[in-house]
Design an enzyme around this catalytic site. Structure first.
Site, PDB file in Angstrom:
ATOM      1  N   ASN A   1       0.861  -1.190   0.000  1.00 44.51           N
ATOM      2  CA  ASN A   1       0.000   0.000   0.000  1.00 44.51           C
ATOM      3  C   ASN A   1       0.897   1.239   0.000  1.00 44.51           C
ATOM      4  OD1 ASN A   1       0.764  -0.197   2.843  1.00 44.51           O
ATOM      5  ND2 ASN A   1      -0.767   1.397   3.171  1.00 44.51           N
TER       6      ASN A   1
ATOM      7  N   HIS B   1       6.076   6.410  -7.007  1.00 38.11           N
ATOM      8  CA  HIS B   1       6.332   5.109  -6.388  1.00 38.11           C
ATOM      9  C   HIS B   1       7.789   5.000  -5.933  1.00 38.11           C
ATOM     10  CE1 HIS B   1       2.487   3.144  -7.574  1.00 38.11           C
ATOM     11  NE2 HIS B   1       2.527   4.075  -8.523  1.00 38.11           N
TER      12      HIS B   1
END
Length: 388
Positions: free
Chosen positions: A176, A187
């Site tokens: 998550n 990311h």
């Protein structure tokens, strides 16, 4: 007291002597100085020592003797004819204590008293609370500065979008989004994370990239990103098991829709939950690498690699994890038919002196002088001699 009086009359030479430490002041006459009671003193009996009972007041209902005390002048004359010998004081010196010191006694814990605390305890408690509040304020200020003035609650409301398209070679699956990932919108932005370093060292990318390049990876390297749970938390421990199971079912729908070649799970805990929820298999003895199950209704294979987080206890360094990224690259090349041939190919080499000279002139290298030995080896020297 009457009995003591009769005994003194029968034996006048035996004077009654009290313990010396019980006497505050003891005097042989009117002018004698007091003696300290702390010292051990030996006194000789005096001829003019008065009986002890003279110092006591007469008691009621007892025999009382009429006592006439001499006047001051008579006492002075008496002292001239009969001088009173001075008492000899023998003082015992206290010897130094040379015994070794005993160990300090053990301190027993004091039980807390019941009831309302004292004023000092209340003030100390208030000071401690103020210090704790100041430290908490400093910590909150650091957090605010970390997210450019945003609180943790505000950052947790943000989400991280997927970097996903159809028919990717590799889809990286995380658990998550973290706080920093949600704040920056990319990311693996943590500088301590090993993902981007391992991606480069394994050869999956041609150059060292960072989190700012995550949007360009699908087009350039056919690599995408997604997470099992969309909710942002400070850590994966803040997720409930129910959220993770529901996230596994949502991930299955994504994989069936976009059909990547390889679903790479970044961490063992993610795949354990996913395999139990989707395949009905408990991952007790999972091994890293290619897994035996494919995603239902697709040809997508599952690949398990250790977490890229630096807190991974089994593989704490980046060089410990590069091996699994290399295996991921080999699996991708094998599935795409890009595995290089293992046979050794023979290479033929040729050399042209004239072309070499032209290349030397072209790159502005000074031409060498004619060497007879070099020309004789090439056969040019013999031709020049024949022409001459």
């Amino acid at each position: 007291m009457y009995d003591r009086y009769q005994a003194n009359q029968q034996h006048p030479e035996a004077q009654h002597v009290m313990p010396y430490h019980s006497l505050g002041h003891y005097a042989d006459g009117y002018m004698e100085e007091p003696v300290m009671t702390e010292l051990s003193v030996h006194r000789e009996p005096s001829e003019h020592h008065e009986p002890f009972y003279h110092s006591y007041p007469p008691a009621s209902n007892h025999y009382q003797e009429q006592i006439t005390q001499p006047s001051f002048t008579e006492h002075q004359q008496h002292l001239q004819h009969h001088p009173v010998p001075q008492p000899q004081h023998t003082i015992r010196q206290q010897e130094p204590d040379i015994r070794p010191h005993d160990p300090p006694p053990a301190v027993t814990p004091v039980k807390k008293k019941r009831g309302r605390p004292s004023k000092q305890q209340a003030e100390a408690k208030e000071i401690k609370e103020e210090v704790d509040e100041a430290e908490a304020a400093k910590k909150a200020k650091r957090v605010l500065n970390r997210f450019n003035g945003m609180s943790v609650a505000e950052v947790m409301t943000k989400t991280l979008p997927d970097v996903l398209t159809y028919n990717l070679d590799i889809l990286i699956i995380g658990i998550n989004p973290g706080l920093l990932s949600a704040f920056k919108g990319h990311h693996y932005p943590n500088p301590g994370n090993h993902f981007w370093k391992c991606l480069f060292l394994s050869g999956l990318t041609e150059q060292q990239l960072n989190y700012m390049h995550d949007q360009s990876l699908p087009e350039k390297y056919s690599i995408g990103f997604t997470n099992m749970v969309e909710r942002t938390t400070p850590g994966s421990k803040d997720l409930s098991s129910k959220e993770i199971r529901e996230g596994g079912r949502q991930l299955l729908e994504k994989l069936q829709k976009y059909k990547p070649l390889i679903a790479a799970f970044n961490g063992k805990g993610i795949y354990e939950t996913f395999s139990k929820e989707i395949f009905g298999v408990k991952g007790k003895a999972l091994e890293f690498g290619l897994q035996p199950y494919k995603i239902p209704e697709t040809e997508t294979v599952c690949f398990l690699m250790p977490s890229s987080s630096p807190r991974c206890a089994q593989f704490p360094r980046a060089q410990d994890k590069v091996h699994f990224y290399i295996r991921l690259k080999e699996l991708r090349d094998q599935m795409k038919g890009l595995t290089p041939n293992g046979e050794v190919l023979e290479t033929q080499y040729s050399f042209d002196l004239q072309l070499a000279k032209e290349d030397a002139k072209r790159i502005a290298i000074k031409e060498e002088q004619v060497d007879p030995e070099y020309e004789s080896c090439s056969g040019l020297h013999d031709g020049a001699r024949q022409s001459s």
